[in-house]
Design an enzyme around this catalytic site. Structure first.
Site, PDB file in Angstrom:
ATOM      1  N   HIS A 104      44.985  37.501 -26.897  1.00 18.86           N
ATOM      2  CA  HIS A 104      44.929  38.577 -27.892  1.00 18.86           C
ATOM      3  C   HIS A 104      46.323  38.980 -28.344  1.00 18.86           C
ATOM      4  CE1 HIS A 104      40.615  40.071 -26.762  1.00 18.86           C
ATOM      5  NE2 HIS A 104      40.703  38.763 -26.897  1.00 18.86           N
ATOM      6  N   PRO A 181      39.387  35.005 -33.478  1.00 16.92           N
ATOM      7  CA  PRO A 181      38.192  34.182 -33.686  1.00 16.92           C
ATOM      8  C   PRO A 181      36.952  34.858 -33.115  1.00 16.92           C
ATOM      9  CG  PRO A 181      40.012  32.870 -32.846  1.00 16.92           C
ATOM     10  CD  PRO A 181      40.431  34.302 -32.729  1.00 16.92           C
ATOM     11  N   ASP A 262      38.247  25.932 -12.912  1.00 20.52           N
ATOM     12  CA  ASP A 262      37.864  24.523 -12.737  1.00 20.52           C
ATOM     13  C   ASP A 262      37.237  24.026 -14.030  1.00 20.52           C
ATOM     14  OD1 ASP A 262      35.318  25.678 -12.758  1.00 20.52           O
ATOM     15  OD2 ASP A 262      35.168  25.687 -10.574  1.00 20.52           O
TER      16      ASP A 262
END
Length: 334
Positions: A104, A181, A262
């Site tokens: 941000h 977005p 991960d």
């Protein structure tokens, strides 16, 4: 000619260094997975940093420098790292907030997108400790970038270095959040939005992988439950519906390992279990599907590309000199 030969030699040497770095990094990442404990991770971190020095990675980027605080505030990085590690030991869920904060901050210049951002208190704490040691030297923008890096590593993700020397912006307007977005964008729109900032489709997918940490609120995905969506697994639709029965603020983890960095996020997309529309569209779209599949198969590849994309992200709209200043308080303008 001798000049041409010298150029080719220099170019080939540079390429060989990049390839060597990639091989070393992938080997180290695999070792992280096989030997996941604090002592081994600490030793491997030292290996990574040593390889950075031996291979000769760029030391300056766009006026920034890895050694920016070496003389003016040498304890800055360690203060940030200790502050982040202590906070995440108490509450691992804050790692996702710190990573989102960097996104941000870089995308819209010091304006948080919404009140769901978490981790402000960690930045405040690090800033307070640094100001007590070397006042007026270390910017909040650098602290945020370092904190995001340390949050990724603390959650068992890759370690990457970032150059320092950013100044804080002199503007903080809520209307700037329109530039972020939306979770409702499709892959083509995401590629276009990020492409305007210099990111490739591969960068888009790698950065989206940060969603392996944290949760999404029902308000950001409930629209997917009101109309039939063939891109969603039917049992996962039931899971999201149950989550939203608790209200718009109910939280759904992006994958099964919400506090571990991960590639489980990409495995979820393959199972048609992406939480946000903008997540699942990465697998549904031919332009990005193979990248998703590659990261789902090869976690080391995802780690390496994420590292590169985050370094690029941290260099967005950097303020230098008179373009900015060093805030005394990260929450307010000077």
């Amino acid at each position: 000619t001798s000049d041409t030969q010298a150029y080719k030699l220099k170019h080939n040497t540079k390429q060989n260094k990049i390839r060597l770095k990639a091989r070393i990094y992938i080997t180290v990442v695999r070792s992280f997975k096989m030997k996941n404990n604090k002592m081994v991770r600490a030793k491997l971190l030292r290996v990574i940093m040593l390889m950075h020095a031996i291979i000769g990675l760029p030391y300056t980027v766009m006026g920034l420098s890895m050694s920016y605080y070496m003389m003016s505030c040498p304890a800055a990085e360690q203060i940030v790292t200790n502050t982040v590690n202590n906070a995440l030991r108490a509450d691992p869920t804050l790692a996702a907030g710190l990573i989102r904060m960097l996104f941000h901050d870089c995308f819209i210049e010091d304006s948080p997108a919404n009140l769901s951002l978490r981790g402000y208190e960690i930045i405040d704490d690090a800033k307070k400790k640094i100001e007590a040691t070397c006042p007026g030297v270390v910017s909040c923008a650098d602290i945020i970038a370092m904190a995001a890096r340390d949050a990724v590593f603390s959650a068992n993700g890759p370690y990457y270095q970032i150059p320092k020397g950013r100044f804080d912006g002199k503007r903080s307007k809520i209307e700037d959040t329109r530039n972020l977005p939306s979770p409702f964008l499709n892959a083509s729109q995401l590629i276009q939005t990020f492409g305007q900032r210099g990111f490739t489709p591969q960068d888009v997918v790698a950065l989206s992988g940060a969603h392996t940490l944290g949760v999404a609120r029902c308000s950001s995905f409930k629209a997917r439950l009101t109309t039939p969506d063939s891109s969603m697994d039917s049992s996962f639709v039931n899971t999201l519906t149950k989550t939203c029965s608790a209200g718009d603020n109910a939280e759904q983890p992006f994958d099964a390992t919400r506090n571990n960095f991960d590639n489980a996020y990409f495995n979820a997309l393959q199972r048609k279990s992406g939480v946000l529309f903008s997540d699942q569209t990465l697998f549904n779209t031919p332009a990005t599907r193979n990248i998703v599949n590659g990261y789902a198969f090869n976690q080391a590849k995802f780690f390496f590309d994420f590292q590169m994309a985050m370094q690029k992200m941290s260099n967005l709209d950097v303020k230098l000199g008179s373009q900015g200043d060093v805030r005394k308080n990260c929450r307010i303008l000077n």
